[in-house]
Design a protein around this motif. Structure first.
Motif, PDB file in Angstrom:
ATOM      1  N   ARG A  13       0.843  -1.188   0.000  1.00  0.00           N
ATOM      2  CA  ARG A  13       0.000   0.000   0.000  1.00  0.00           C
ATOM      3  C   ARG A  13       0.877   1.237   0.000  1.00  0.00           C
ATOM      4  O   ARG A  13       2.000   1.213   0.518  1.00  0.00           O
ATOM      5  N   PRO A  14       0.360   2.320  -0.600  1.00  0.00           N
ATOM      6  CA  PRO A  14       1.118   3.568  -0.533  1.00  0.00           C
ATOM      7  C   PRO A  14       1.095   4.116   0.886  1.00  0.00           C
ATOM      8  O   PRO A  14       0.095   3.976   1.598  1.00  0.00           O
ATOM      9  N   LEU A  15       2.180   4.704   1.290  1.00  0.00           N
ATOM     10  CA  LEU A  15       2.256   5.367   2.587  1.00  0.00           C
ATOM     11  C   LEU A  15       1.861   6.832   2.412  1.00  0.00           C
ATOM     12  O   LEU A  15       2.213   7.452   1.408  1.00  0.00           O
ATOM     13  N   THR A  16       1.141   7.363   3.381  1.00  0.00           N
ATOM     14  CA  THR A  16       0.749   8.770   3.311  1.00  0.00           C
ATOM     15  C   THR A  16       1.979   9.647   3.516  1.00  0.00           C
ATOM     16  O   THR A  16       3.031   9.169   3.969  1.00  0.00           O
ATOM     17  N   ASN A  17       1.836  10.910   3.209  1.00  0.00           N
ATOM     18  CA  ASN A  17       2.944  11.839   3.446  1.00  0.00           C
ATOM     19  C   ASN A  17       3.312  11.879   4.927  1.00  0.00           C
ATOM     20  O   ASN A  17       4.481  11.977   5.276  1.00  0.00           O
ATOM     21  N   GLU A  26       3.623  -5.750   3.446  1.00  0.00           N
ATOM     22  CA  GLU A  26       3.347  -6.540   4.643  1.00  0.00           C
ATOM     23  C   GLU A  26       3.080  -7.979   4.238  1.00  0.00           C
ATOM     24  O   GLU A  26       2.546  -8.238   3.165  1.00  0.00           O
ATOM     25  N   PHE A  27       3.439  -8.892   5.115  1.00  0.00           N
ATOM     26  CA  PHE A  27       3.196 -10.319   4.906  1.00  0.00           C
ATOM     27  C   PHE A  27       2.190 -10.763   5.968  1.00  0.00           C
ATOM     28  O   PHE A  27       2.574 -11.075   7.101  1.00  0.00           O
ATOM     29  N   PRO A  28       0.884 -10.760   5.627  1.00  0.00           N
ATOM     30  CA  PRO A  28      -0.156 -11.031   6.626  1.00  0.00           C
ATOM     31  C   PRO A  28      -0.004 -12.359   7.356  1.00  0.00           C
ATOM     32  O   PRO A  28      -0.395 -12.466   8.513  1.00  0.00           O
ATOM     33  N   ASP A  29       0.567 -13.367   6.714  1.00  0.00           N
ATOM     34  CA  ASP A  29       0.727 -14.663   7.361  1.00  0.00           C
ATOM     35  C   ASP A  29       1.948 -14.720   8.282  1.00  0.00           C
ATOM     36  O   ASP A  29       2.168 -15.721   8.956  1.00  0.00           O
ATOM     37  N   PHE A  30       2.741 -13.650   8.295  1.00  0.00           N
ATOM     38  CA  PHE A  30       3.949 -13.594   9.107  1.00  0.00           C
ATOM     39  C   PHE A  30       3.955 -12.273   9.880  1.00  0.00           C
ATOM     40  O   PHE A  30       4.497 -11.273   9.413  1.00  0.00           O
ATOM     41  N   PRO A  31       3.326 -12.275  11.063  1.00  0.00           N
ATOM     42  CA  PRO A  31       3.149 -11.047  11.838  1.00  0.00           C
ATOM     43  C   PRO A  31       4.453 -10.306  12.094  1.00  0.00           C
ATOM     44  O   PRO A  31       5.449 -10.899  12.487  1.00  0.00           O
ATOM     45  N   GLY A  32       4.417  -8.996  11.829  1.00  0.00           N
ATOM     46  CA  GLY A  32       5.574  -8.155  12.093  1.00  0.00           C
ATOM     47  C   GLY A  32       6.594  -8.109  10.978  1.00  0.00           C
ATOM     48  O   GLY A  32       7.551  -7.352  11.052  1.00  0.00           O
ATOM     49  N   CYS A  33       6.393  -8.895   9.927  1.00  0.00           N
ATOM     50  CA  CYS A  33       7.336  -8.890   8.808  1.00  0.00           C
ATOM     51  C   CYS A  33       6.869  -7.844   7.797  1.00  0.00           C
ATOM     52  O   CYS A  33       5.920  -8.066   7.043  1.00  0.00           O
ATOM     53  N   ILE A  34       7.525  -6.687   7.811  1.00  0.00           N
ATOM     54  CA  ILE A  34       7.169  -5.576   6.937  1.00  0.00           C
ATOM     55  C   ILE A  34       8.436  -4.915   6.417  1.00  0.00           C
ATOM     56  O   ILE A  34       9.522  -5.109   6.965  1.00  0.00           O
ATOM     57  N   ALA A  35       8.288  -4.131   5.365  1.00  0.00           N
ATOM     58  CA  ALA A  35       9.396  -3.333   4.832  1.00  0.00           C
ATOM     59  C   ALA A  35       8.782  -2.201   4.020  1.00  0.00           C
ATOM     60  O   ALA A  35       7.570  -2.181   3.772  1.00  0.00           O
ATOM     61  N   ASP A  36       9.618  -1.277   3.571  1.00  0.00           N
ATOM     62  CA  ASP A  36       9.102  -0.204   2.726  1.00  0.00           C
ATOM     63  C   ASP A  36      10.136   0.183   1.692  1.00  0.00           C
ATOM     64  O   ASP A  36      11.282  -0.253   1.736  1.00  0.00           O
ATOM     65  N   GLY A  37       9.695   0.984   0.737  1.00  0.00           N
ATOM     66  CA  GLY A  37      10.575   1.467  -0.319  1.00  0.00           C
ATOM     67  C   GLY A  37       9.943   2.651  -1.013  1.00  0.00           C
ATOM     68  O   GLY A  37       8.740   2.903  -0.873  1.00  0.00           O
ATOM     69  N   GLU A  38      10.725   3.363  -1.784  1.00  0.00           N
ATOM     70  CA  GLU A  38      10.226   4.531  -2.504  1.00  0.00           C
ATOM     71  C   GLU A  38       9.246   4.152  -3.615  1.00  0.00           C
ATOM     72  O   GLU A  38       8.343   4.899  -3.932  1.00  0.00           O
ATOM     73  N   THR A  39       9.449   2.980  -4.220  1.00  0.00           N
ATOM     74  CA  THR A  39       8.580   2.497  -5.301  1.00  0.00           C
ATOM     75  C   THR A  39       8.051   1.124  -4.902  1.00  0.00           C
ATOM     76  O   THR A  39       8.609   0.472  -4.003  1.00  0.00           O
ATOM     77  N   PRO A  40       6.993   0.645  -5.564  1.00  0.00           N
ATOM     78  CA  PRO A  40       6.518  -0.710  -5.268  1.00  0.00           C
ATOM     79  C   PRO A  40       7.615  -1.757  -5.479  1.00  0.00           C
ATOM     80  O   PRO A  40       7.760  -2.683  -4.683  1.00  0.00           O
ATOM     81  N   GLU A  41       8.400  -1.590  -6.534  1.00  0.00           N
ATOM     82  CA  GLU A  41       9.478  -2.535  -6.818  1.00  0.00           C
ATOM     83  C   GLU A  41      10.527  -2.545  -5.706  1.00  0.00           C
ATOM     84  O   GLU A  41      11.015  -3.598  -5.301  1.00  0.00           O
ATOM     85  N   GLU A  42      10.865  -1.360  -5.217  1.00  0.00           N
ATOM     86  CA  GLU A  42      11.838  -1.261  -4.132  1.00  0.00           C
ATOM     87  C   GLU A  42      11.261  -1.862  -2.847  1.00  0.00           C
ATOM     88  O   GLU A  42      11.968  -2.541  -2.100  1.00  0.00           O
ATOM     89  N   ALA A  43       9.977  -1.639  -2.602  1.00  0.00           N
ATOM     90  CA  ALA A  43       9.329  -2.217  -1.418  1.00  0.00           C
ATOM     91  C   ALA A  43       9.372  -3.745  -1.486  1.00  0.00           C
ATOM     92  O   ALA A  43       9.641  -4.415  -0.487  1.00  0.00           O
TER      93      ALA A  43
END
Length: 125
Positions: A13-17, A26-43
């Motif tokens: 999902r896009p992050l707000t400003n 996010e990986f719903p089946d693996f609680p707490g496993c998240i990451a982010d990036g500037e683009t969807p590909e980077e995420a």
């Protein structure tokens, strides 16, 4: 770049400003496993690294980490006494149980939220 690790089910999902912009994976089946990036590909790329680290940590701890696929429909939620009292009064006014009233509020709140409610990051020149 080829990555041999196939990823489990994930959501992006896009992050707000206010959240810093970019995209969250996010990986719903693996609680707490998240990451982010500037683009969807980077995420996704960052998510791949996060998932690999998550799996290694679980192995070291001897745990599976996968979220349960079955839900009982019940949990405990602590709230301030004043909120509990307000909710109980409103439920009584509506002529329903506290559980029914709170479940209705939650369902209505979820119904109002949608992917389009999330403000896409603004591009800066």
């Amino acid at each position: 770049m080829t990555n041999e690790l196939s990823l489990p089910r994930f959501e992006i999902r896009p992050l707000t400003n206010e959240e810093g912009g970019g995209y969250l994976i996010e990986f719903p089946d693996f609680p707490g496993c998240i990451a982010d990036g500037e683009t969807p590909e980077e995420a996704i790329s960052e998510g791949r690294d996060a998932f690999l680290s998550y799996q290694r940590t679980l192995e070291e701890l001897g745990r599976s980490g996968r979220a349960s696929e079955s839900y009982s429909g019940q949990w405990r939620q602590r709230v301030p006494k004043s909120l509990h009292a307000s909710l109980a009064r409103r439920a009584m006014q509506e002529g329903v149980s506290l559980n029914t009233f709170v479940a209705t509020l939650l369902a209505e709140g979820l119904g109002r939220r949608s992917v389009t409610d999330v403000e896409p990051p603004r591009k800066t020149a």
